[in-house]
Design an enzyme around this catalytic site. Sequence first.
Site, PDB file in Angstrom:
ATOM      1  N   TYR A  76       0.832  -1.206   0.000  1.00 53.14           N
ATOM      2  CA  TYR A  76       0.000   0.000   0.000  1.00 53.14           C
ATOM      3  C   TYR A  76       0.864   1.252   0.000  1.00 53.14           C
ATOM      4  O   TYR A  76       1.984   1.252   0.550  1.00 53.14           O
ATOM      5  CB  TYR A  76      -0.874   0.049   1.255  1.00 53.14           C
ATOM      6  N   ARG A 116      -3.109 -11.905   3.645  1.00 50.72           N
ATOM      7  CA  ARG A 116      -4.392 -11.509   3.068  1.00 50.72           C
ATOM      8  C   ARG A 116      -4.464 -12.008   1.628  1.00 50.72           C
ATOM      9  O   ARG A 116      -3.521 -11.831   0.872  1.00 50.72           O
ATOM     10  CB  ARG A 116      -4.546  -9.977   3.035  1.00 50.72           C
ATOM     11  N   HIS A 133     -10.616  -3.065  -1.467  1.00 49.37           N
ATOM     12  CA  HIS A 133     -11.558  -2.531  -0.478  1.00 49.37           C
ATOM     13  C   HIS A 133     -12.588  -1.658  -1.178  1.00 49.37           C
ATOM     14  O   HIS A 133     -12.236  -0.877  -2.072  1.00 49.37           O
ATOM     15  CB  HIS A 133     -10.818  -1.672   0.557  1.00 49.37           C
ATOM     16  N   TYR A 140      -0.728 -10.007   0.581  1.00 44.10           N
ATOM     17  CA  TYR A 140       0.340  -9.477   1.444  1.00 44.10           C
ATOM     18  C   TYR A 140       0.263 -10.087   2.830  1.00 44.10           C
ATOM     19  O   TYR A 140      -0.811 -10.491   3.280  1.00 44.10           O
ATOM     20  CB  TYR A 140       0.291  -7.942   1.501  1.00 44.10           C
ATOM     21  N   HIS A 194      -7.120  -8.533  -2.660  1.00 41.98           N
ATOM     22  CA  HIS A 194      -8.454  -7.957  -2.454  1.00 41.98           C
ATOM     23  C   HIS A 194      -8.479  -6.481  -2.799  1.00 41.98           C
ATOM     24  O   HIS A 194      -7.451  -5.814  -2.798  1.00 41.98           O
ATOM     25  CB  HIS A 194      -8.908  -8.144  -1.000  1.00 41.98           C
TER      26      HIS A 194
HETATM   27 FE   LIG Z   1      -6.165  -4.494   2.507  1.00 39.79          FE
END
Ligand SMILES: [Fe+3]
Lengths: 206, 246
Positions: free
Chosen positions: B112, B161, B166, B151, B164
């Site tokens: 991110y 995770r 969000h 990640y 995905h």
């Molecule tokens: Fe996330």
Amino acid sequence: MVQPLGYIKESASQTAGPYVHIGCTPNFVGIHGIFDRDLGSGALYNDETRGTRVTIRGTVYDGGGYALRDALVEIWQADDAGFYNSPSETRGEADPNFLGWGRSPGDMDTGEFVFETIKPGRVPFKDGRWMAPHITFWIVARGINIGLHTRMYFPEDEAANAEDPVLARIEHKDRVPTLIAKKEGDNTYRFDIRLQGEGETVFFDI
Amino acid sequence: MSNRPPETGPFFARDRDIHPPAYTPWYKTSILRSPQRALISLEGTKSEITGPVFGHGMLNPLDNDLILNYAKPGEMPIGPRILVHGRVLDERGAGVPGALVEFWQANAGGRYRHKKETYLAAVDPNFGGVGRTITDETGYYWFKTIQPGPYPWPNGVNDWRPAHIHFSIFGHGFQQRLITQMYFEGDPLIWRCPIVKTVPDEDAIRRLVAPLDMNATIPMDMRAYKFDIVLRGRRSTFFENRPEGN
Ligand SMILES: [Fe+3]
């Protein structure tokens, strides 16, 4: 056999995660150049808006008493006359200079959220009784699996709060004060939100 | 935007059985962030059934193109190009026009763009990872992006995770407000993920998994994934014969 009703089910909620600010307030986390400004940021009013200007500050605390610094708080409220700026408002025309919706990512270091808004007017409950002036809050964050709805009321409205049909719904009266902001100064209020434990804020299943 | 008259009915009661409970100790952060007292049940009042309108006018042309909205001129982010599209519906199956859909995600390496992000995968200088759009009169939306990578995250010692995206969705009433995540068909990490497993209903999990959509896939350009999102439905108000308030 009977005909199927044909309804479909709501999508399941998932946590907003630690980086909800990337999606909802990107400029706040330094992602510039995509959106001109973060939606819902800044004062909710302009020079033309009717009503008393108020400042609302607060912090979201977890069950250990720590301030959340990764929460996102949204508010939704009526205008000065108690009308919502929404197509679903059937009682009258809301102030065109007041949308009534705001979003705060909280302070980067302390997590404190701030809303510069106006004090809302009274809105009727379904049976016509008047609700006291209030602001609807919605809180999401990492570790919150489904967004939490609550309401903030104003401390000076003692009589109106006493007859508010939603506050009356709260069986354990010692919890009512968790929904009433504290006055910090002229037109300045504090509304802290406690997710868990002592003084846990009342949340609604609406 | 739509010729339908605005709807003023209350929303259907929320089916809490398909949503995660607040307290899910295998997702550790929920332990101290979950209310313990019962929620106070309240059929929506005017304060909950109303909501603001977001006009298409607030959008910039690249708001729904994550491939280009942060890239330097002439450059592009690295990773698989995809189109994500679908409809925002309500529980009656009707499209929700004018819904604000916001999305954010990691880059192709699972990283991110955030100061607090510590994963060692590289930041992509051409990828911001955020976009938004507003549904059309049928509830349809689409955006272009780079397929995010999975990640690792600090929860269990080896939790990852699944890939995905969000989503934050704003329908017509503040009561419809929803944040969720979209997963990708075939990802073996989905059924191992503690956050996915906060959802107690297996079918509700499946409905968060977007299938590969070869019909919408653009040949020689980008694969498509189809992701429909369902918001709460509301009752019709044919019988609203009592003036409210005054
Ligand atoms: Fe996330």
